[in-house]
Design an enzyme around this catalytic site. Sequence first.
Site, PDB file in Angstrom:
ATOM      1  N   THR A  95      15.078 -36.614  80.668  1.00  0.00           N
ATOM      2  CA  THR A  95      15.722 -37.307  79.554  1.00  0.00           C
ATOM      3  C   THR A  95      17.219 -37.286  79.828  1.00  0.00           C
ATOM      4  O   THR A  95      17.865 -36.240  79.780  1.00  0.00           O
ATOM      5  CB  THR A  95      15.399 -36.633  78.216  1.00  0.00           C
ATOM      6  OG1 THR A  95      13.986 -36.682  78.002  1.00  0.00           O
ATOM      7  CG2 THR A  95      16.106 -37.350  77.072  1.00  0.00           C
ATOM      8  N   LYS A 170      13.419 -43.165  74.687  1.00  0.00           N
ATOM      9  CA  LYS A 170      13.323 -41.718  74.506  1.00  0.00           C
ATOM     10  C   LYS A 170      14.319 -41.227  73.474  1.00  0.00           C
ATOM     11  O   LYS A 170      14.026 -40.329  72.686  1.00  0.00           O
ATOM     12  CB  LYS A 170      13.539 -41.003  75.842  1.00  0.00           C
ATOM     13  CG  LYS A 170      13.413 -39.478  75.746  1.00  0.00           C
ATOM     14  CD  LYS A 170      12.019 -39.038  75.298  1.00  0.00           C
ATOM     15  CE  LYS A 170      11.937 -37.528  75.066  1.00  0.00           C
ATOM     16  NZ  LYS A 170      12.092 -36.737  76.293  1.00  0.00           N
ATOM     17  N   LYS A 238      21.041 -31.451  73.830  1.00  0.00           N
ATOM     18  CA  LYS A 238      21.565 -32.402  74.819  1.00  0.00           C
ATOM     19  C   LYS A 238      21.132 -33.821  74.488  1.00  0.00           C
ATOM     20  O   LYS A 238      21.932 -34.768  74.531  1.00  0.00           O
ATOM     21  CB  LYS A 238      21.084 -31.992  76.210  1.00  0.00           C
ATOM     22  CG  LYS A 238      21.401 -32.951  77.337  1.00  0.00           C
ATOM     23  CD  LYS A 238      20.190 -33.835  77.722  1.00  0.00           C
ATOM     24  CE  LYS A 238      19.036 -33.015  78.248  1.00  0.00           C
ATOM     25  NZ  LYS A 238      17.896 -33.872  78.683  1.00  0.00           N
TER      26      LYS A 238
END
Length: 288
Positions: A95, A170, A238
């Site tokens: 990701t 995502k 993150k």
Amino acid sequence: MKIGFVGTGVMGTGIINNLLAAKHEVTVYNRTRGKAESVIALGAKWAATPADVARAADITFTMVGYPQDVIDVWTGHDGLFSGAKPGDILVDMTTSTPRLAEELAEQGRDLGVAVLDAPVSGGDIGAKNGTLSIMVGGELTVYAQVLPIFQVMGENIVRAGAAGKGQHMKMSNNIGVAATVVGMAESMAYAQAAGLNLDDAYNVWRNGAAGSWSVTHYMPRVLAEDFTAGFYVKHLLKDLRIALDAAADMGIDLPGTRQAERLFDQLNQTHGDEGVQAIVKLWAAFAG
């Protein structure tokens, strides 16, 4: 098929095990070799560098921690691009940022190498069981070539569009993950304060309108005091920051995501290496 895989963490290990079970020849690399020993024991071959993985494979996948790790693995000394051959396919399942995915695709075109971004959802359970959701960005013809391999890894596989769109998909997914896991934690804190039986609450929530993947899969871990990481706190933090940066670029405000980022930033100070279900520890009743 000759497959390369860089990154043998919690997620990568589950995926590699499924590739090996499907009788693919898999060559692996990880910064710490010890974390690759379990897949090597099952038949994976070890390579000394990411470049060596690419040299040994026709399709190479990466699943590492952060965008900078992707840059290092792909473009650094002995990175994938230095070992890939014209006609190879490279797939980043980390990701990461949509912008980086676009840049890697451009660099790949210059080298005659096809590039896909393909982040996943489903956590350690999905990786182990081969039931991941996989969100793919890149050219349709390349996606079609890799689809049979994706089908070994997951069940819900979607091509979201051109390079970078898998990462955007995502981000939209993980905005929802953060919202539902925070909602689960607040629901549990309220139920605990009211003196309710949390096992009863779990059965009510998961079978009713409050149900979510987070309730179904993370709440039992909390009740069992299991805070091991299927999805690290530090990694969701993150992801939320990537999502907020991308949202700013698109000119939209995400107030709920901003609040989730603040909560996970607070949690990350002491529990970054635990699973996202550790969000409950921000409430005193679950702080331990």
